[in-house]
Write a protein that holds these residues in place. Sequence first.
Motif, PDB file in Angstrom:
ATOM      1  N   PHE A  78       4.996  -3.197  -5.967  1.00 15.65           N
ATOM      2  CA  PHE A  78       4.847  -1.807  -6.398  1.00 15.65           C
ATOM      3  C   PHE A  78       4.569  -0.901  -5.203  1.00 15.65           C
ATOM      4  N   CYS A  79       3.667  -1.331  -4.332  1.00 20.41           N
ATOM      5  CA  CYS A  79       3.316  -0.511  -3.168  1.00 20.41           C
ATOM      6  C   CYS A  79       4.499  -0.342  -2.216  1.00 20.41           C
ATOM      7  N   LEU A  80       5.250  -1.401  -2.004  1.00 18.46           N
ATOM      8  CA  LEU A  80       6.442  -1.286  -1.153  1.00 18.46           C
ATOM      9  C   LEU A  80       7.449  -0.304  -1.750  1.00 18.46           C
ATOM     10  N   GLY A  81       7.574  -0.334  -3.082  1.00 17.83           N
ATOM     11  CA  GLY A  81       8.455   0.620  -3.748  1.00 17.83           C
ATOM     12  C   GLY A  81       8.002   2.052  -3.551  1.00 17.83           C
ATOM     13  N   CYS A  82       6.688   2.254  -3.550  1.00 12.61           N
ATOM     14  CA  CYS A  82       6.154   3.600  -3.321  1.00 12.61           C
ATOM     15  C   CYS A  82       6.367   4.044  -1.875  1.00 12.61           C
ATOM     16  N   VAL A  83       6.107   3.141  -0.931  1.00 15.95           N
ATOM     17  CA  VAL A  83       6.262   3.473   0.487  1.00 15.95           C
ATOM     18  C   VAL A  83       7.701   3.890   0.789  1.00 15.95           C
ATOM     19  N   ASP A  94       1.492   7.168   1.893  1.00 11.58           N
ATOM     20  CA  ASP A  94       0.444   6.679   2.787  1.00 11.58           C
ATOM     21  C   ASP A  94      -0.591   5.848   2.030  1.00 11.58           C
ATOM     22  N   SER A  95      -0.928   6.284   0.821  1.00  7.18           N
ATOM     23  CA  SER A  95      -1.876   5.528  -0.004  1.00  7.18           C
ATOM     24  C   SER A  95      -1.337   4.137  -0.319  1.00  7.18           C
ATOM     25  N   ALA A  96      -0.054   4.059  -0.600  1.00  4.08           N
ATOM     26  CA  ALA A  96       0.572   2.760  -0.877  1.00  4.08           C
ATOM     27  C   ALA A  96       0.527   1.867   0.357  1.00  4.08           C
ATOM     28  N   ALA A  97       0.789   2.442   1.516  1.00  7.66           N
ATOM     29  CA  ALA A  97       0.722   1.678   2.762  1.00  7.66           C
ATOM     30  C   ALA A  97      -0.706   1.213   3.042  1.00  7.66           C
TER      31      ALA A  97
END
Length: 108
Positions: A78-83, A94-97
């Motif tokens: 999910f975080c990689l998708g956001c980044v 940035d929050s996802a990273a």
Amino acid sequence: VKVQNSSVKALGQLLSYLADEKEVENFAALVPAIINVAAACQKRSDEDTVSVTLDVLYDLAYSPSSAVAVHLPATIQFCLGCVSDSNLEMGVRDSAALVIATLAEAKP
């Protein structure tokens, strides 16, 4: 949609509060559902709910619970998708990273 978003925000606050407590294990099974709702919000450009979810995932990154740790692959995906989503504001990306970096430090 509003009910889902409100539920994610409320549950997220509870998970953040319990992140360092043993009781987080009672709610850890809900992490995939929270991520699914947040992913749907990402597609609708609802950055508020995505940001709340990322804040929760950040708090959970420090949780010592193995019940939370089993959700690392879904969290990272999910975080990689956001980044990589150029439609999200840079602060959200940035929050996802930050979640990914924190997981790398806290769960080597």
